[in-house]
Design a protein around this motif. Structure first.
Motif, PDB file in Angstrom:
ATOM      1  N   LEU A 140     -44.761  33.673  81.887  1.00  0.00           N
ATOM      2  CA  LEU A 140     -45.948  34.443  82.258  1.00  0.00           C
ATOM      3  C   LEU A 140     -47.098  33.512  82.639  1.00  0.00           C
ATOM      4  O   LEU A 140     -47.757  33.711  83.664  1.00  0.00           O
ATOM      5  CB  LEU A 140     -46.357  35.355  81.100  1.00  0.00           C
ATOM      6  N   ARG A 141     -47.321  32.460  81.850  1.00  0.00           N
ATOM      7  CA  ARG A 141     -48.377  31.481  82.158  1.00  0.00           C
ATOM      8  C   ARG A 141     -48.098  30.777  83.487  1.00  0.00           C
ATOM      9  O   ARG A 141     -49.012  30.556  84.287  1.00  0.00           O
ATOM     10  CB  ARG A 141     -48.489  30.453  81.038  1.00  0.00           C
ATOM     11  N   ALA A 142     -46.834  30.419  83.719  1.00  0.00           N
ATOM     12  CA  ALA A 142     -46.475  29.743  84.969  1.00  0.00           C
ATOM     13  C   ALA A 142     -46.747  30.650  86.167  1.00  0.00           C
ATOM     14  O   ALA A 142     -47.288  30.201  87.188  1.00  0.00           O
ATOM     15  CB  ALA A 142     -45.005  29.321  84.930  1.00  0.00           C
ATOM     16  N   ARG A 143     -46.401  31.931  86.043  1.00  0.00           N
ATOM     17  CA  ARG A 143     -46.649  32.870  87.144  1.00  0.00           C
ATOM     18  C   ARG A 143     -48.140  33.078  87.368  1.00  0.00           C
ATOM     19  O   ARG A 143     -48.597  33.171  88.512  1.00  0.00           O
ATOM     20  CB  ARG A 143     -45.944  34.192  86.873  1.00  0.00           C
ATOM     21  N   GLU A 144     -48.889  33.166  86.277  1.00  0.00           N
ATOM     22  CA  GLU A 144     -50.349  33.316  86.402  1.00  0.00           C
ATOM     23  C   GLU A 144     -50.968  32.102  87.082  1.00  0.00           C
ATOM     24  O   GLU A 144     -51.983  32.217  87.768  1.00  0.00           O
ATOM     25  CB  GLU A 144     -50.982  33.531  85.020  1.00  0.00           C
ATOM     26  N   ALA A 145     -50.340  30.948  86.915  1.00  0.00           N
ATOM     27  CA  ALA A 145     -50.830  29.714  87.548  1.00  0.00           C
ATOM     28  C   ALA A 145     -50.382  29.615  89.003  1.00  0.00           C
ATOM     29  O   ALA A 145     -50.742  28.672  89.698  1.00  0.00           O
ATOM     30  CB  ALA A 145     -50.340  28.493  86.763  1.00  0.00           C
ATOM     31  N   GLY A 146     -49.572  30.581  89.456  1.00  0.00           N
ATOM     32  CA  GLY A 146     -49.137  30.602  90.846  1.00  0.00           C
ATOM     33  C   GLY A 146     -47.745  30.034  91.084  1.00  0.00           C
ATOM     34  O   GLY A 146     -47.324  29.893  92.235  1.00  0.00           O
ATOM     35  N   MET A 147     -47.021  29.723  90.030  1.00  0.00           N
ATOM     36  CA  MET A 147     -45.679  29.158  90.187  1.00  0.00           C
ATOM     37  C   MET A 147     -44.675  30.286  90.433  1.00  0.00           C
ATOM     38  O   MET A 147     -44.702  31.310  89.749  1.00  0.00           O
ATOM     39  CB  MET A 147     -45.286  28.380  88.924  1.00  0.00           C
ATOM     40  N   ASN A 148     -43.801  30.097  91.425  1.00  0.00           N
ATOM     41  CA  ASN A 148     -42.760  31.085  91.677  1.00  0.00           C
ATOM     42  C   ASN A 148     -41.526  30.760  90.819  1.00  0.00           C
ATOM     43  O   ASN A 148     -41.479  29.742  90.127  1.00  0.00           O
ATOM     44  CB  ASN A 148     -42.414  31.168  93.170  1.00  0.00           C
ATOM     45  N   ASP A 149     -40.535  31.655  90.853  1.00  0.00           N
ATOM     46  CA  ASP A 149     -39.348  31.478  90.014  1.00  0.00           C
ATOM     47  C   ASP A 149     -38.607  30.191  90.337  1.00  0.00           C
ATOM     48  O   ASP A 149     -38.122  29.503  89.432  1.00  0.00           O
ATOM     49  CB  ASP A 149     -38.404  32.673  90.165  1.00  0.00           C
ATOM     50  N   GLU A 150     -38.524  29.852  91.604  1.00  0.00           N
ATOM     51  CA  GLU A 150     -37.825  28.627  92.003  1.00  0.00           C
ATOM     52  C   GLU A 150     -38.520  27.395  91.418  1.00  0.00           C
ATOM     53  O   GLU A 150     -37.876  26.475  90.913  1.00  0.00           O
ATOM     54  CB  GLU A 150     -37.763  28.533  93.528  1.00  0.00           C
ATOM     55  N   GLY A 151     -39.841  27.393  91.453  1.00  0.00           N
ATOM     56  CA  GLY A 151     -40.597  26.289  90.874  1.00  0.00           C
ATOM     57  C   GLY A 151     -40.421  26.205  89.362  1.00  0.00           C
ATOM     58  O   GLY A 151     -40.293  25.123  88.791  1.00  0.00           O
ATOM     59  N   ALA A 152     -40.402  27.378  88.703  1.00  0.00           N
ATOM     60  CA  ALA A 152     -40.218  27.405  87.247  1.00  0.00           C
ATOM     61  C   ALA A 152     -38.836  26.878  86.879  1.00  0.00           C
ATOM     62  O   ALA A 152     -38.688  26.110  85.924  1.00  0.00           O
ATOM     63  CB  ALA A 152     -40.418  28.826  86.717  1.00  0.00           C
ATOM     64  N   ARG A 153     -37.806  27.285  87.642  1.00  0.00           N
ATOM     65  CA  ARG A 153     -36.444  26.782  87.379  1.00  0.00           C
ATOM     66  C   ARG A 153     -36.377  25.270  87.577  1.00  0.00           C
ATOM     67  O   ARG A 153     -35.743  24.560  86.795  1.00  0.00           O
ATOM     68  CB  ARG A 153     -35.440  27.471  88.291  1.00  0.00           C
ATOM     69  N   ALA A 154     -37.048  24.792  88.615  1.00  0.00           N
ATOM     70  CA  ALA A 154     -37.048  23.347  88.881  1.00  0.00           C
ATOM     71  C   ALA A 154     -37.727  22.593  87.741  1.00  0.00           C
ATOM     72  O   ALA A 154     -37.236  21.557  87.287  1.00  0.00           O
ATOM     73  CB  ALA A 154     -37.738  23.048  90.212  1.00  0.00           C
TER      74      ALA A 154
END
Length: 129
Positions: A100-114
């Protein structure tokens, strides 16, 4: 359990199906004694050929994770869970908060997986495992 198949990647469908069962075993979503979807149901959900489902189930049977019972279906035989269920729930909650924090910071799923993959591969965190 609901199977899904990504036809855009280069991973064979039977490998994806078997991997999804292993993942469910690791996460505790499937336990010994649970019945896997029938071949017919798996075909309807994933859109693959019945032989593909059978190949995935045979692979899992070869690995000792499931057993086919004539006329009854395919059942989970072993677990891959290595963490206490309460600990798993706590870790999942923390990870969900992180996502949730990563998405709020603008990170997409691909970036989070990376990023997660990089942390898992990071040699500096090996001693903490």
């Amino acid at each position: 359990m609901q199977f899904r198949v990504d036809r855009t990647g280069g991973i064979p469908a039977y490998v994806q199906l078997a991997g999804q069962v292993r993942e469910a075993l690791r996460l505790g979503w499937l336990k010994p004694g649970d019945r896997l979807p029938t071949v017919r149901d798996a075909v309807a959900a994933s859109g693959v050929n019945p032989n593909t489902v059978l190949k995935a189930y045979r692979q899992l049977e070869f690995e000792g994770l499931v057993e086919a019972r004539q006329g009854a279906g395919t059942f989970v035989k072993a677990s891959l869970r290595s963490v206490d269920p309460e600990v798993m729930t706590d870790l999942r909650d923390h990870l969900a908060h992180w996502v949730l924090r990563a998405r709020e910071a603008g990170m997409n799923d691909e970036g989070a997986r990376a990023l997660l993959g990089a942390v898992l591969d990071d040699k500096d965190t090996e001693g903490e495992r």
